[in-house]
Design a protein around this motif. Structure first.
Motif, PDB file in Angstrom:
ATOM      1  N   GLY A   1       0.767  -1.232   0.000  1.00 32.75           N
ATOM      2  CA  GLY A   1       0.000   0.000   0.000  1.00 32.75           C
ATOM      3  C   GLY A   1       0.796   1.279   0.000  1.00 32.75           C
ATOM      4  O   GLY A   1       0.227   2.364   0.132  1.00 32.75           O
ATOM      5  N   TYR A   2       2.126   1.195  -0.155  1.00 34.61           N
ATOM      6  CA  TYR A   2       2.968   2.400  -0.163  1.00 34.61           C
ATOM      7  C   TYR A   2       3.537   2.605  -1.564  1.00 34.61           C
ATOM      8  O   TYR A   2       4.092   1.686  -2.154  1.00 34.61           O
ATOM      9  CB  TYR A   2       4.117   2.277   0.832  1.00 34.61           C
ATOM     10  CG  TYR A   2       3.698   2.477   2.264  1.00 34.61           C
ATOM     11  CD1 TYR A   2       3.843   3.715   2.881  1.00 34.61           C
ATOM     12  CD2 TYR A   2       3.139   1.430   2.993  1.00 34.61           C
ATOM     13  CE1 TYR A   2       3.449   3.902   4.196  1.00 34.61           C
ATOM     14  CE2 TYR A   2       2.732   1.609   4.316  1.00 34.61           C
ATOM     15  CZ  TYR A   2       2.893   2.852   4.902  1.00 34.61           C
ATOM     16  OH  TYR A   2       2.496   3.034   6.198  1.00 34.61           O
ATOM     17  N   THR A   3       3.378   3.826  -2.076  1.00 36.20           N
ATOM     18  CA  THR A   3       3.929   4.162  -3.376  1.00 36.20           C
ATOM     19  C   THR A   3       5.125   5.074  -3.191  1.00 36.20           C
ATOM     20  O   THR A   3       5.037   6.089  -2.506  1.00 36.20           O
ATOM     21  CB  THR A   3       2.876   4.870  -4.246  1.00 36.20           C
ATOM     22  OG1 THR A   3       1.761   3.996  -4.427  1.00 36.20           O
ATOM     23  CG2 THR A   3       3.459   5.229  -5.610  1.00 36.20           C
ATOM     24  N   GLY A   4       6.253   4.699  -3.769  1.00 35.32           N
ATOM     25  CA  GLY A   4       7.454   5.507  -3.615  1.00 35.32           C
ATOM     26  C   GLY A   4       8.190   5.676  -4.921  1.00 35.32           C
ATOM     27  O   GLY A   4       7.802   5.115  -5.946  1.00 35.32           O
ATOM     28  N   ILE A   5       9.241   6.464  -4.881  1.00 37.98           N
ATOM     29  CA  ILE A   5      10.067   6.687  -6.048  1.00 37.98           C
ATOM     30  C   ILE A   5      11.525   6.479  -5.645  1.00 37.98           C
ATOM     31  O   ILE A   5      11.958   6.958  -4.598  1.00 37.98           O
ATOM     32  CB  ILE A   5       9.846   8.105  -6.621  1.00 37.98           C
ATOM     33  CG1 ILE A   5      10.697   8.322  -7.863  1.00 37.98           C
ATOM     34  CG2 ILE A   5      10.118   9.178  -5.594  1.00 37.98           C
ATOM     35  CD1 ILE A   5      10.348   9.588  -8.625  1.00 37.98           C
ATOM     36  N   VAL A   6      12.261   5.723  -6.448  1.00 38.24           N
ATOM     37  CA  VAL A   6      13.649   5.413  -6.126  1.00 38.24           C
ATOM     38  C   VAL A   6      14.514   6.660  -6.308  1.00 38.24           C
ATOM     39  O   VAL A   6      14.422   7.345  -7.332  1.00 38.24           O
ATOM     40  CB  VAL A   6      14.173   4.269  -7.010  1.00 38.24           C
ATOM     41  CG1 VAL A   6      15.664   4.053  -6.793  1.00 38.24           C
ATOM     42  CG2 VAL A   6      13.409   2.980  -6.708  1.00 38.24           C
ATOM     43  N   ARG A   7      15.329   6.938  -5.291  1.00 38.21           N
ATOM     44  CA  ARG A   7      16.200   8.121  -5.331  1.00 38.21           C
ATOM     45  C   ARG A   7      17.665   7.712  -5.222  1.00 38.21           C
ATOM     46  O   ARG A   7      18.011   6.821  -4.444  1.00 38.21           O
ATOM     47  CB  ARG A   7      15.859   9.050  -4.164  1.00 38.21           C
ATOM     48  CG  ARG A   7      14.516   9.746  -4.258  1.00 38.21           C
ATOM     49  CD  ARG A   7      14.486  10.726  -5.380  1.00 38.21           C
ATOM     50  NE  ARG A   7      13.376  11.640  -5.255  1.00 38.21           N
ATOM     51  CZ  ARG A   7      13.010  12.481  -6.197  1.00 38.21           C
ATOM     52  NH1 ARG A   7      13.682  12.525  -7.326  1.00 38.21           N
ATOM     53  NH2 ARG A   7      11.996  13.291  -6.005  1.00 38.21           N
ATOM     54  N   ASP A   8      18.487   8.384  -5.996  1.00 40.04           N
ATOM     55  CA  ASP A   8      19.929   8.257  -5.859  1.00 40.04           C
ATOM     56  C   ASP A   8      20.347   9.202  -4.728  1.00 40.04           C
ATOM     57  O   ASP A   8      20.199  10.421  -4.846  1.00 40.04           O
ATOM     58  CB  ASP A   8      20.606   8.646  -7.170  1.00 40.04           C
ATOM     59  CG  ASP A   8      22.117   8.455  -7.133  1.00 40.04           C
ATOM     60  OD1 ASP A   8      22.687   8.345  -6.017  1.00 40.04           O
ATOM     61  OD2 ASP A   8      22.734   8.447  -8.203  1.00 40.04           O
ATOM     62  N   LEU A   9      20.846   8.669  -3.631  1.00 38.89           N
ATOM     63  CA  LEU A   9      21.152   9.490  -2.463  1.00 38.89           C
ATOM     64  C   LEU A   9      22.305  10.442  -2.692  1.00 38.89           C
ATOM     65  O   LEU A   9      22.508  11.380  -1.903  1.00 38.89           O
ATOM     66  CB  LEU A   9      21.439   8.575  -1.256  1.00 38.89           C
ATOM     67  CG  LEU A   9      20.298   7.653  -0.843  1.00 38.89           C
ATOM     68  CD1 LEU A   9      20.679   6.843   0.386  1.00 38.89           C
ATOM     69  CD2 LEU A   9      19.020   8.437  -0.581  1.00 38.89           C
ATOM     70  N   SER A  10      23.060  10.238  -3.781  1.00 41.73           N
ATOM     71  CA  SER A  10      24.142  11.174  -4.069  1.00 41.73           C
ATOM     72  C   SER A  10      23.607  12.542  -4.476  1.00 41.73           C
ATOM     73  O   SER A  10      24.343  13.526  -4.529  1.00 41.73           O
ATOM     74  CB  SER A  10      25.051  10.629  -5.177  1.00 41.73           C
ATOM     75  OG  SER A  10      24.339  10.517  -6.403  1.00 41.73           O
ATOM     76  N   GLN A  11      22.308  12.609  -4.781  1.00 36.83           N
ATOM     77  CA  GLN A  11      21.684  13.891  -5.117  1.00 36.83           C
ATOM     78  C   GLN A  11      21.660  14.820  -3.899  1.00 36.83           C
ATOM     79  O   GLN A  11      21.594  16.038  -4.026  1.00 36.83           O
ATOM     80  CB  GLN A  11      20.250  13.680  -5.612  1.00 36.83           C
ATOM     81  CG  GLN A  11      20.155  12.896  -6.896  1.00 36.83           C
ATOM     82  CD  GLN A  11      18.715  12.578  -7.260  1.00 36.83           C
ATOM     83  OE1 GLN A  11      17.828  12.621  -6.413  1.00 36.83           O
ATOM     84  NE2 GLN A  11      18.477  12.252  -8.522  1.00 36.83           N
ATOM     85  N   TYR A  12      21.691  14.217  -2.720  1.00 36.99           N
ATOM     86  CA  TYR A  12      21.587  14.992  -1.493  1.00 36.99           C
ATOM     87  C   TYR A  12      22.974  15.243  -0.916  1.00 36.99           C
ATOM     88  O   TYR A  12      23.357  14.697   0.115  1.00 36.99           O
ATOM     89  CB  TYR A  12      20.715  14.248  -0.477  1.00 36.99           C
ATOM     90  CG  TYR A  12      19.346  13.899  -1.008  1.00 36.99           C
ATOM     91  CD1 TYR A  12      18.457  14.891  -1.399  1.00 36.99           C
ATOM     92  CD2 TYR A  12      18.951  12.575  -1.132  1.00 36.99           C
ATOM     93  CE1 TYR A  12      17.208  14.575  -1.889  1.00 36.99           C
ATOM     94  CE2 TYR A  12      17.701  12.244  -1.632  1.00 36.99           C
ATOM     95  CZ  TYR A  12      16.830  13.249  -2.002  1.00 36.99           C
ATOM     96  OH  TYR A  12      15.595  12.930  -2.498  1.00 36.99           O
ATOM     97  N   GLN A  13      23.749  16.093  -1.572  1.00 30.09           N
ATOM     98  CA  GLN A  13      25.106  16.386  -1.127  1.00 30.09           C
ATOM     99  C   GLN A  13      25.079  17.359   0.049  1.00 30.09           C
ATOM    100  O   GLN A  13      24.258  18.246   0.080  1.00 30.09           O
ATOM    101  CB  GLN A  13      25.910  16.991  -2.277  1.00 30.09           C
ATOM    102  CG  GLN A  13      26.106  16.008  -3.439  1.00 30.09           C
ATOM    103  CD  GLN A  13      26.991  14.826  -3.085  1.00 30.09           C
ATOM    104  OE1 GLN A  13      27.811  14.916  -2.168  1.00 30.09           O
ATOM    105  NE2 GLN A  13      26.825  13.712  -3.778  1.00 30.09           N
TER     106      GLN A  13
END
Length: 299
Positions: free
Chosen positions: A287-299
């Motif tokens: 029941g959870y909808t998410g989107i995959v994130r590349d954590l390197s975006q969060y410098q």
């Protein structure tokens, strides 16, 4: 000690730099979108939203960044956003009887309303919904009113008796929920009510004692982003809930969205993208909808 609640606290980044995939909405008004759809033989849809609608902002972060949705809309639809607080949006809100946010209204190429949804939608559900209405008849600029794909009534043979206007009382404000919820934000009737609603959001459903500690984390790997929140109390509640359900590290990114501080909740810290994608599908089955994130975006 219980599994810790990990918080990833990072400096704000430019929102536009997070992903190259972002649906571009029609820059003109609703009339212009209607004329363009008729000329190109496309359908068009309107998302009624507002700056205070955080469910709408969550969809900006998830649904409108879904590559399949973006590609499909770019080919078959003219998308329009209407801010119900703008000078143009206020009369449109009244004309189309918009009571909750977000509200989506789908029109065929002839300008007839064929679908209405008063809820947030995941990328997969949005794609299925838009595909449902993308029929040859709805793409025709001369669609016949009263057809199976439209909600317009058949042409009357006699002049109908006029009905008096119905006065609708506005719904009371409620706290914003995650994109997986079918509940939506009611349209506040006044600025004072909006302020009261925002004040309630800070504590509603978030009271209690939480045990956690903060640790800075390296910006590497991949995670599944499941929500964007405006109040830290709601972040604590949802993060604790996710940790108990999935038993994975819960990361929180502090950032800005339209000059408003927001908190993005990310589940997991996977070494490979494929792992994050696989786990995202498992979460969706629950029941959870998410989107995959590349954590390197969060410098």
């Amino acid at each position: 000690m219980k599994n810790p609640l990990w918080l990833l606290i990072l400096l704000p980044l430019l929102i536009g730099a997070e992903s190259s995939t972002q649906l571009k909405f029609h820059s003109g008004n609703l009339r212009g979108a209607s004329d363009l759809a008729k000329a190109e033989g496309k359908l068009y849809f309107v998302e009624f939203m507002a700056d205070y609608c955080y469910i709408c902002k969550m969809m900006d972060e998830t649904t409108w960044r879904d590559q399949q949705v973006v590609d499909y809309v770019n080919v078959h639809y003219i998308p329009v956003k209407v801010n119900v607080d703008d000078l143009e949006g206020i009369p449109l809100k009244q004309k189309y009887d918009v009571k909750v946010l977000p509200t989506f209204i789908i029109f065929n190429a002839a300008g007839e309303e064929v679908g209405r949804y008063e809820e947030s939608m995941s990328g997969s559900k949005m794609l299925a919904t838009l595909t449902k209405y993308n029929t040859p008849q709805n793409r025709s600029a001369t669609a016949v009113a009263g057809s199976p794909n439209t909600k317009s009534p058949s042409r009357p043979t006699a002049k109908p008796t006029p009905k008096p206007p119905v006065k609708v009382q506005p719904s009371p404000p409620v706290a914003a929920k995650s994109p997986t919820s079918k509940s939506s934000d009611p349209v506040p009737p006044s600025a004072s009510d909006k302020e009261k609603a925002q004040a309630r959001k800070f504590t509603e459903g978030s009271q209690g004692l939480y045990e956690f500690y903060v640790q800075r984390r390296a910006s590497e790997g991949f995670g599944v982003q499941v929500g964007v929140y405006a109040q830290y109390g709601n972040v604590l509640r949802e993060a604790a809930n996710l940790e108990s359900k999935f038993h994975k590290p819960i990361l929180v990114n502090i950032n800005t969205l339209d000059d408003q501080v927001v908190y993005r909740i990310i589940v997991g810290a996977f070494e490979f993208k494929a792992e994050a994608v696989s786990y995202g599908k498992e979460m969706e089955s629950k029941g959870y909808t998410g989107i995959v994130r590349d954590l390197s975006q969060y410098q």
